[in-house]
Enzyme design. Sequence first.
Site, short mmCIF file in Angstrom:
data_model
loop_
_atom_site.label_atom_id
_atom_site.label_comp_id
_atom_site.label_asym_id
_atom_site.label_seq_id
_atom_site.Cartn_x
_atom_site.Cartn_y
_atom_site.Cartn_z
N TYR A 80 68.23 89.32 65.04
CA TYR A 80 66.98 88.89 65.69
C TYR A 80 67.22 87.54 66.35
O TYR A 80 67.16 86.50 65.72
CB TYR A 80 65.85 88.79 64.67
CG TYR A 80 65.46 90.10 64.02
CD1 TYR A 80 65.87 91.32 64.54
CD2 TYR A 80 64.67 90.12 62.88
CE1 TYR A 80 65.51 92.52 63.95
CE2 TYR A 80 64.30 91.31 62.28
CZ TYR A 80 64.73 92.51 62.81
OH TYR A 80 64.37 93.69 62.20
N PRO A 83 54.73 99.17 61.74
CA PRO A 83 53.70 99.75 60.87
C PRO A 83 52.33 99.90 61.51
O PRO A 83 51.52 100.70 61.03
CB PRO A 83 53.64 98.77 59.69
CG PRO A 83 54.08 97.47 60.27
CD PRO A 83 55.14 97.82 61.28
N THR A 115 47.79 107.19 69.86
CA THR A 115 46.48 107.54 70.43
C THR A 115 45.34 107.42 69.42
O THR A 115 44.18 107.41 69.79
CB THR A 115 46.50 108.97 70.99
OG1 THR A 115 46.84 109.88 69.93
CG2 THR A 115 47.53 109.10 72.11
#
Length: 286
Positions: free
Chosen positions: A62, A211, A216
């Site tokens: 990261y 998470p 939709t």
Amino acid sequence: MSVINSGTIGLGGRSVHRLGFGAMRITGDGIWGPPRDHDEAIRVLRRAVELGVDFIDTADSYGPYVSEDLIREALHDGTGYGDVVIATKGGLTRSGPNVWPPLGRPEYLRQCILMSLRRLGVDTLDLWQLHRIDPKTPRDEQFGEIKSFVDEGLARQIGLSEVGVDEIRAALDFGIPVASVQNRYNLGDRRAEDVLDFCEARGIAFIPWAPVNAGTLARPGGPLDKVAAAHGGASTAQLALAWLLRRSPVMVPIPGTSSVAHLEDNLGAADVRLTDEEFALLAGAA
């Protein structure tokens, strides 16, 4: 809000709350380079701990390295991280934004863990996770090196990421005490259902990445919107996280953000209690 109501699980050799923080988004665009607002990134990390977060997940890739450096700057007390469990990952290389090729050669994995120890300023990592199993390196070579990390005291516990049930079984059979599995899982993407069930049956922590990506289901007028109305206007992110927390006692969501306001909204999920009907409605809609 706080994470106290999220329940607890044993991880990193300690009991931690089941709503943690994922420290990927405190880096730059494409998870590359420093954050646009360094001071806000530091505030996010410190505010998370103030609100009770005691499990923070990061990775050497990261930034690369940026997230680990920021965690040390924000939270290291001179000797370590107190009651906060810091989990990191290794096994990927970075050559640019959003580029993540795996590399599982044993010497590289050892370099990953040794450098993470140095950057985080600790002698032993609470939890070290293999970011991906490298298909170009014999699996047993990777497992053998990872097992040695625990044997040598470099890591208290080992985790795996983006693996199937057969791979977890293989790691356990090899003698690796797998403490956690980190796979993509959310209301809108539940392809790892079998992995979650396997982890629950064996008491292995399941850490879903992405998470709050409900797809939709989060659209205006959609299922999450309808349930939100019954919870005082709770955000769709809070409901998605609340559903995960209820789905399994080994579930440890780690929503990430670079904003204090967004962090506080996410952690409010610990105070949301879905009814049986609401839980079933969202599960069925997904």
